[in-house]
Write an enzyme that holds these catalytic residues in place. Structure first.
Site, PDB file in Angstrom:
ATOM      1  N   LEU A 503       0.819  -1.205   0.000  1.00 47.12           N
ATOM      2  CA  LEU A 503       0.000   0.000   0.000  1.00 47.12           C
ATOM      3  C   LEU A 503       0.853   1.255   0.000  1.00 47.12           C
ATOM      4  O   LEU A 503       0.439   2.309  -0.459  1.00 47.12           O
ATOM      5  CB  LEU A 503      -0.888   0.033   1.250  1.00 47.12           C
ATOM      6  N   GLY A 504       2.038   1.146   0.552  1.00 52.92           N
ATOM      7  CA  GLY A 504       2.858   2.339   0.639  1.00 52.92           C
ATOM      8  C   GLY A 504       4.143   2.047   1.385  1.00 52.92           C
ATOM      9  O   GLY A 504       4.357   0.927   1.870  1.00 52.92           O
ATOM     10  N   GLN A 505       5.004   3.065   1.451  1.00 51.22           N
ATOM     11  CA  GLN A 505       6.283   2.907   2.117  1.00 51.22           C
ATOM     12  C   GLN A 505       6.372   3.947   3.214  1.00 51.22           C
ATOM     13  O   GLN A 505       6.239   5.142   2.953  1.00 51.22           O
ATOM     14  CB  GLN A 505       7.414   3.097   1.095  1.00 51.22           C
ATOM     15  N   GLY A 506       6.538   3.485   4.437  1.00 46.20           N
ATOM     16  CA  GLY A 506       6.615   4.441   5.529  1.00 46.20           C
ATOM     17  C   GLY A 506       8.039   4.620   5.994  1.00 46.20           C
ATOM     18  O   GLY A 506       8.970   4.049   5.428  1.00 46.20           O
ATOM     19  N   PHE A 508       9.561   3.534   8.589  1.00 41.01           N
ATOM     20  CA  PHE A 508      10.276   2.344   9.029  1.00 41.01           C
ATOM     21  C   PHE A 508       9.713   1.076   8.428  1.00 41.01           C
ATOM     22  O   PHE A 508       9.720   0.022   9.028  1.00 41.01           O
ATOM     23  CB  PHE A 508      10.376   2.249  10.552  1.00 41.01           C
ATOM     24  N   VAL A 511       3.977  -0.916   4.004  1.00 43.63           N
ATOM     25  CA  VAL A 511       2.664  -1.299   4.532  1.00 43.63           C
ATOM     26  C   VAL A 511       1.962  -2.128   3.476  1.00 43.63           C
ATOM     27  O   VAL A 511       1.952  -1.772   2.297  1.00 43.63           O
ATOM     28  CB  VAL A 511       1.816  -0.055   4.860  1.00 43.63           C
ATOM     29  N   ASP A 589      -8.469  13.348   6.628  1.00 43.28           N
ATOM     30  CA  ASP A 589      -9.450  12.255   6.687  1.00 43.28           C
ATOM     31  C   ASP A 589     -10.102  12.255   8.062  1.00 43.28           C
ATOM     32  O   ASP A 589     -10.260  11.223   8.702  1.00 43.28           O
ATOM     33  CB  ASP A 589      -8.784  10.922   6.396  1.00 43.28           C
TER      34      ASP A 589
END
Ligand SMILES: *[C@@H]1O[C@H](CO)[C@@H](O)[C@H](O)[C@H]1NC(C)=O
Ligand SMILES: *[C@@H]1O[C@H](CO)[C@@H](O)[C@H](O)[C@H]1NC(C)=O
Ligand SMILES: *[C@@H]1O[C@H](CO)[C@@H](O)[C@H](O)[C@H]1NC(C)=O
Ligand SMILES: *[C@@H]1O[C@H](CO)[C@@H](O)[C@H](O)[C@H]1NC(C)=O
Length: 782
Positions: A503-506, A508, A511, A589
């Site tokens: 879903l994405g890169q955070g 650390f 995801v 959101d």
């Protein structure tokens, strides 16, 4: 013919050779020997010595006098037979029957607690052998009675259950075999659960369950009603709990027997014309009577051929593979797991026509009704279902089930209503009138689950840091109640962390979106740099979220004072984000489901998955990726992708109106118009009846003018033009009554029709996290 056969013949012929004493009683001066018998007054029953089946052993027992094929209904010395015809039955002066063989004790009655005066032992026409004082007619005063010590046969007038005063149990135990009346391991018994029920058991195993008594019948056996031959009854008071039956016509001969080899209860009726026993009922009757044949939350449907298990609506097979092959005992699991800790997030779905589940873990209060029952059940997370304990008339009493629901059956006729706890999303959509603050708080929890429920800590390299990481985690686990998943199941859920699930890169780690075997969608954060920077923050986040989920369940509806406090808390949290923190953060959101309430009902803003940080002098940004939740998105953001602090203010205004009205914007429908919640509030405002927006007029924990001020501020926040909306510092002053309120203009979106299709943001909408965003994930309102 050898000598042995002759002896057998003689033994079998003994009953007819017996010299009847033509009496129904014996007293202290008169004993009874093998060959003699007592006959009840009406001639129905006979007491004497007999040998069962092919056995030559002698037993003292009771049988039907006029049934040619000797049918024994009671045996005294079941476990201690006499090996010849030298048995003697005597009544001693203490009022006890004593069976001896050559002066050695074989069997005796045990009424040491009762005083005997001129005792007499009488065989009653009911088949009950009683010891009583001469002239005593009150059954309660009997010194002893054989009905208190049943064998395998249940006769009219006998009790099956418990004497609660003495702790004595009335149960029916099968004969070991037709040749051996000693107790087998199959028995019929009342289990003294809070909501007691009747079982056929084998040793400690439940084989068949009659179901609890519901006022009319045992829950699984509605055919017990309207029987012209028997009337069945159930007695439950502080002294006794028992089941019994009586006959409409006493000259009819019926009996009910528990059988060892088939583990079945048979009910027979003697048909004089045929000189034969006719089977009138047996239990179990059908496949669906088999205990727990469908496992937890399975429902055995008896109307189909062959009979089969279904999962209750809202549940799916635990193992679909096994289920398809008709291996049903694995049962079913919820499609939507309960959120549970939050009582207002779940509700109940009514299932009709059921045999209610096993009552081992139940709670009963016969003096409260269904509505109070519902409230009680809702407030306890382990309460999985409730029902009326007595279904007569309108129904009464309250029974609640704890733990998994097992052994249900869909009856073809009759059956009971059972209310089963379900995730709010499984509730009937048409039932709009549930307490709506419920919807509001329930949503609060959903939002968090996504992010939080499942986390793990895993090393790619086998180094010390990794080991510490595990240890550290398990220690911390002690003070929270998180569900832990092992690595393989998380890996499977995310398709081995496939790129397509990402879903994405955070800051650390990446995801991933995933799905658990029960269908629940999850988001998984994978820590890339084990136990290095970020881990503590990550754990902190998880712990905070875990704590937040564990609301105490004691709360009823929120009062006005509390609601206004919550609105104030959210406002201060948002003000902090917008201008008091080092960064200027636009949440993007903000919605009720992203506002968590802790145990003191203090709101926390959560889920910063979409938050953006702004330069302090930056006011507005545009994006082509419009994310957020319809209903809460301001027009300029939803339509043009333009967001600013004012788009958060808009969302906040929606939240105010939701909290005041107790309605969710997504689900708002009004029969009188086509407006959405904002349009509805606006309409009431211009018609000068804004107080009709309030969902609870009874509670007066806050002043009406204060509540109206909140409605006013809500409308100011949701105005069409961003520049017309107040900023959060103004809002906080307005809420405190420290600022004059301008007249609001028309809200941004106000009809259902020109509103974009509303749906929750899905995990796919989660954008990359940055480290600073994550560590801010849960903000405590000051
Ligand atoms: C007689 O009663 C006593 C006390 O209630 C009990 O301990 C004993 O087992 C009983 N004996 C029989 C044969 O039932
Ligand atoms: C009771 O049953 C007996 C035998 O079946 C029958 O002769 C008699 O008429 C019945 N009595 C009533 C009141 O039904
Ligand atoms: C049943 O509920 C009533 C009413 O709430 C209460 O007074 C009573 O104590 C309860 N009884 C039990 C056994 O809990
Ligand atoms: C819920 O009910 C169970 C069973 O009666 C009880 O053990 C538990 O303490 C209850 N929990 C709460 C929070 O009341």
């Amino acid at each position: 013919m050898d000598i042995f056969s002759v002896m057998t013949m003689v033994a079998c012929m003994l009953p007819s050779l017996r010299i009847s004493v033509a009496n129904d009683s014996i007293n202290v001066s008169k004993s009874m020997t093998d060959g003699e018998s007592l006959v009840s007054k009406g001639g129905k029953f006979e007491l004497g010595f007999f040998s069962p089946g092919n056995s030559q052993k002698r037993y003292l027992g009771i049988w039907y006098k006029n049934v040619p094929n000797q049918t024994v209904v009671w045996v005294a010395n079941r476990e201690n037979p006499i090996n010849d015809s030298s048995g003697i039955l005597t009544l001693n002066t203490t009022g006890n029957l004593v069976l001896t063989q050559n002066k050695s004790l074989v069997w005796y009655t045990n009424n040491s607690h009762n005083q005997a005066q001129n005792p007499v032992a009488v065989l009653l026409e009911s088949g009950n052998l009683v010891i009583r004082n001469e002239g005593e007619t009150n059954p309660e005063a009997y010194l002893w009675q054989s009905f208190d010590y049943p064998s395998d046969t249940f006769l009219p007038g006998m009790k099956l259950g418990w004497n609660l005063r003495t702790g004595h149990e009335w149960k029916l135990t099968a004969w070991k075999s037709p040749d051996d009346p000693s107790p087998g391991d199959v028995y019929r018994v009342f289990k003294l659960y809070n909501y007691p029920e009747l079982y056929v058991m084998k040793k400690t195993k439940k084989l068949y369950r009659f179901g609890p008594w519901n006022g009319l019948y045992f829950s699984g056996m509605s055919d017990l009603q309207n029987n012209t031959v028997h009337s069945f009854y159930y007695v439950s008071n502080k002294d006794e709990i028992y089941y019994a039956y009586s006959l409409a016509n006493d000259s009819v001969i019926v009996r009910s027997v528990t059988d060892q080899t088939t583990s079945t209860v048979y009910r027979y009726k003697w048909v004089v014309g045929e000189q034969n026993w006719r089977l009138s009922r047996s239990f179990p009757t059908e496949f669906c009577d088999t205990y727990s044949v469908c496992g937890a939350y399975g429902n055995c449907v008896s109307s189909t051929q062959p009979q089969a298990c279904n999962c209750l609506k809202g549940f799916s097979p635990n193992s679909p593979q096994a289920w398809k092959s008709s291996y049903w005992s694995g049962g079913c699991v919820r499609n939507k797991p309960l959120i549970c800790e939050e009582k207002l997030s779940d509700g109940f779905v009514k299932f009709k026509g059921l045999k209610v589940p096993d009552t081992t873990h139940t709670w009963l209060n016969e003096s409260i009704g269904l509505e109070e029952c519902r409230v009680k059940c809702l407030s306890n997370c382990s309460c999985m279902a409730f029902a009326n304990s007595d279904i007569r008339g309108e129904g009464s009493g309250c029974v609640m089930w704890f733990g998994d629901l097992i052994d249900m059956k869909q009856l073809q006729t009759d059956g009971q209503d059972l209310y089963i706890r379900m995730h709010a999303s499984e509730l009937d959509r048409h039932k709009k009138n549930m307490p709506v603050v419920a919807a509001f708080t329930s949503a609060a929890i959903c939002g968090v689950l996504l992010l939080s429920s499942y986390f793990f800590c895993r090393s790619r390299r086998r180094n010390n840091a990794a080991t510490n990481c595990w240890k550290d985690k398990s220690e911390k686990d002690d003070n929270m109640d998180l569900q832990a998943f092992d690595f393989p199941s998380i890996s499977n859920a995310t398709n081995q962390f496939s790129e397509s699930n990402k879903l994405g890169q955070g800051g650390f780690g990446p995801v991933y979106k995933g799905m658990l075997p029960n269908g629940q969608e999850i988001a998984v954060k994978r820590l890339s740099n084990i136990c290095g920077q970020g881990l503590d923050e990550f754990k902190n986040e998880v712990m905070l979220i875990a704590k937040l989920q564990h609301h105490s369940a004691r709360r009823a509806l929120l009062g006005w004072a509390k609601r206004l406090e919550i609105i104030g808390g959210i406002a201060r949290g948002l003000l902090y984000l917008h201008q008091d923190s080092k960064l200027k953060i636009i949440h993007r959101d903000l919605k009720t489901s992203n506002v968590l309430l802790d145990s003191n009902m203090n709101p926390k803003i959560s889920d910063f998955g979409m938050a953006r940080t702004f330069e302090l002098d930056q006011d507005e940004e545009n994006t082509t990726r419009i994310m957020g939740t319809y209903g809460y998105m301001s027009p300029e953001y939803a339509v043009h992708g333009s967001f600013s602090v004012k788009s958060d203010v808009y969302s906040f205004g929606v939240i105010i109106l939701e909290i005041i009205s107790g309605r969710k914007i997504k689900e708002f429908i009004d029969p009188h118009h086509d407006l959405n919640l904002l349009g509805h509030a606006w309409r009431l405002w211009i018609q000068q009846r804004p107080m009709q927006l309030m969902d609870d007029l009874a509670d007066n924990s806050a002043g009406l003018s204060e509540i109206l001020r909140h409605i006013h501020i809500g409308l100011l926040c949701v105005q069409q033009r961003p520049e017309d909306r107040p900023n959060m510092s103004s809002v906080v002053l307005m809420l405190n009554g420290e600022k004059l309120l301008p007249q609001p203009s028309q809200p941004g979106f106000y009809t259902g029709n020109n509103h974009p299709p509303m749906r929750e943001s899905s995990p796919r909408n989660l954008e990359a996290f940055s480290f600073s965003e994550m560590s801010n994930s849960v903000l405590v309102a000051r």
